[in-house]
Design a protein around this motif. Structure first.
Motif, PDB file in Angstrom:
ATOM      1  N   ALA A 119     -33.129  -7.891  27.977  1.00 61.17           N
ATOM      2  CA  ALA A 119     -32.310  -9.107  28.010  1.00 61.17           C
ATOM      3  C   ALA A 119     -31.235  -9.054  26.931  1.00 61.17           C
ATOM      4  O   ALA A 119     -30.088  -9.466  27.160  1.00 61.17           O
ATOM      5  CB  ALA A 119     -33.189 -10.342  27.823  1.00 61.17           C
ATOM      6  N   TYR A 120     -31.578  -8.530  25.760  1.00 60.97           N
ATOM      7  CA  TYR A 120     -30.606  -8.411  24.673  1.00 60.97           C
ATOM      8  C   TYR A 120     -29.427  -7.535  25.104  1.00 60.97           C
ATOM      9  O   TYR A 120     -28.263  -7.908  24.943  1.00 60.97           O
ATOM     10  CB  TYR A 120     -31.290  -7.821  23.430  1.00 60.97           C
ATOM     11  N   ARG A 122     -28.495  -6.690  28.177  1.00 66.19           N
ATOM     12  CA  ARG A 122     -27.753  -7.300  29.286  1.00 66.19           C
ATOM     13  C   ARG A 122     -26.813  -8.394  28.788  1.00 66.19           C
ATOM     14  O   ARG A 122     -25.759  -8.611  29.361  1.00 66.19           O
ATOM     15  CB  ARG A 122     -28.722  -7.844  30.325  1.00 66.19           C
ATOM     16  N   ARG A 123     -27.193  -9.075  27.730  1.00 63.51           N
ATOM     17  CA  ARG A 123     -26.335 -10.126  27.162  1.00 63.51           C
ATOM     18  C   ARG A 123     -25.216  -9.528  26.305  1.00 63.51           C
ATOM     19  O   ARG A 123     -24.075  -9.950  26.369  1.00 63.51           O
ATOM     20  CB  ARG A 123     -27.192 -11.081  26.330  1.00 63.51           C
ATOM     21  N   GLU A 124     -25.544  -8.514  25.509  1.00 67.55           N
ATOM     22  CA  GLU A 124     -24.601  -7.981  24.521  1.00 67.55           C
ATOM     23  C   GLU A 124     -23.757  -6.814  25.023  1.00 67.55           C
ATOM     24  O   GLU A 124     -22.712  -6.524  24.446  1.00 67.55           O
ATOM     25  CB  GLU A 124     -25.356  -7.547  23.254  1.00 67.55           C
ATOM     26  N   PRO A 127     -24.314  -6.957  31.961  1.00 68.11           N
ATOM     27  CA  PRO A 127     -25.367  -7.668  32.706  1.00 68.11           C
ATOM     28  C   PRO A 127     -26.190  -6.772  33.635  1.00 68.11           C
ATOM     29  O   PRO A 127     -27.341  -7.080  33.910  1.00 68.11           O
ATOM     30  CB  PRO A 127     -24.591  -8.715  33.513  1.00 68.11           C
TER      31      PRO A 127
END
Length: 143
Positions: A119-120, A122-124, A127
């Motif tokens: 998730a980190y 995909r956010r930073e 995606p």
């Protein structure tokens, strides 16, 4: 941030929790504008072409996992250390699956819990990073 680092807003650059910057990219895309890397990890099924900077090839077929997981961990730890004073990058063919998986593992080495690393990234970063269920599982068990 050190003087030899990337600009935080440069294409493909991801900031780790420690503040270190690493660039992810796809080798099929043109080289992004700006300074060249000073070291890279290249995740390909076949040896990539030579670059004008040093790097490591980690054999890793598309949509799979690294062939030698222990060597991958050593090379990734070296890249994390280099990121303190060099422009470093991680790249595969498209810049999503293998690159995203490696960036997520790098985030784990930098302190992100394994169950939050995908998730980190995909956010930073992107995606669509980390494409397969086994790549996600590999990240959660990494480190």
């Amino acid at each position: 941030m050190n003087e030899a680092s990337w600009a935080a807003d440069a294409a493909g650059v991801m900031q780790l929790p420690s503040g270190r910057l690493v660039r992810g990219r796809g080798l099929r895309d043109p080289l992004p504008p700006g300074p060249l890397p000073e070291f890279g990890i290249y995740l390909q099924g076949r040896r990539p072409p030579e670059f004008d900077w040093p790097g490591e090839w980690v054999p890793w077929r598309d949509f799979r996992l690294p062939t030698d997981k222990q060597r991958f961990a050593v090379v990734l730890a070296d890249l994390l250390e280099r990121s303190a004073h060099q422009r470093v990058e991680i790249a595969c063919g498209g810049g999503f699956g293998r690159t995203g998986t490696a960036l997520a593992c790098l985030a784990v080495l930098d302190g992100v819990p394994g169950d939050r690393a995908v998730a980190y990234v995909r956010r930073e970063y992107r995606p669509r990073a980390v494409e397969t269920p086994w790549q996600r599982r590999f990240v959660t068990r990494f480190g």
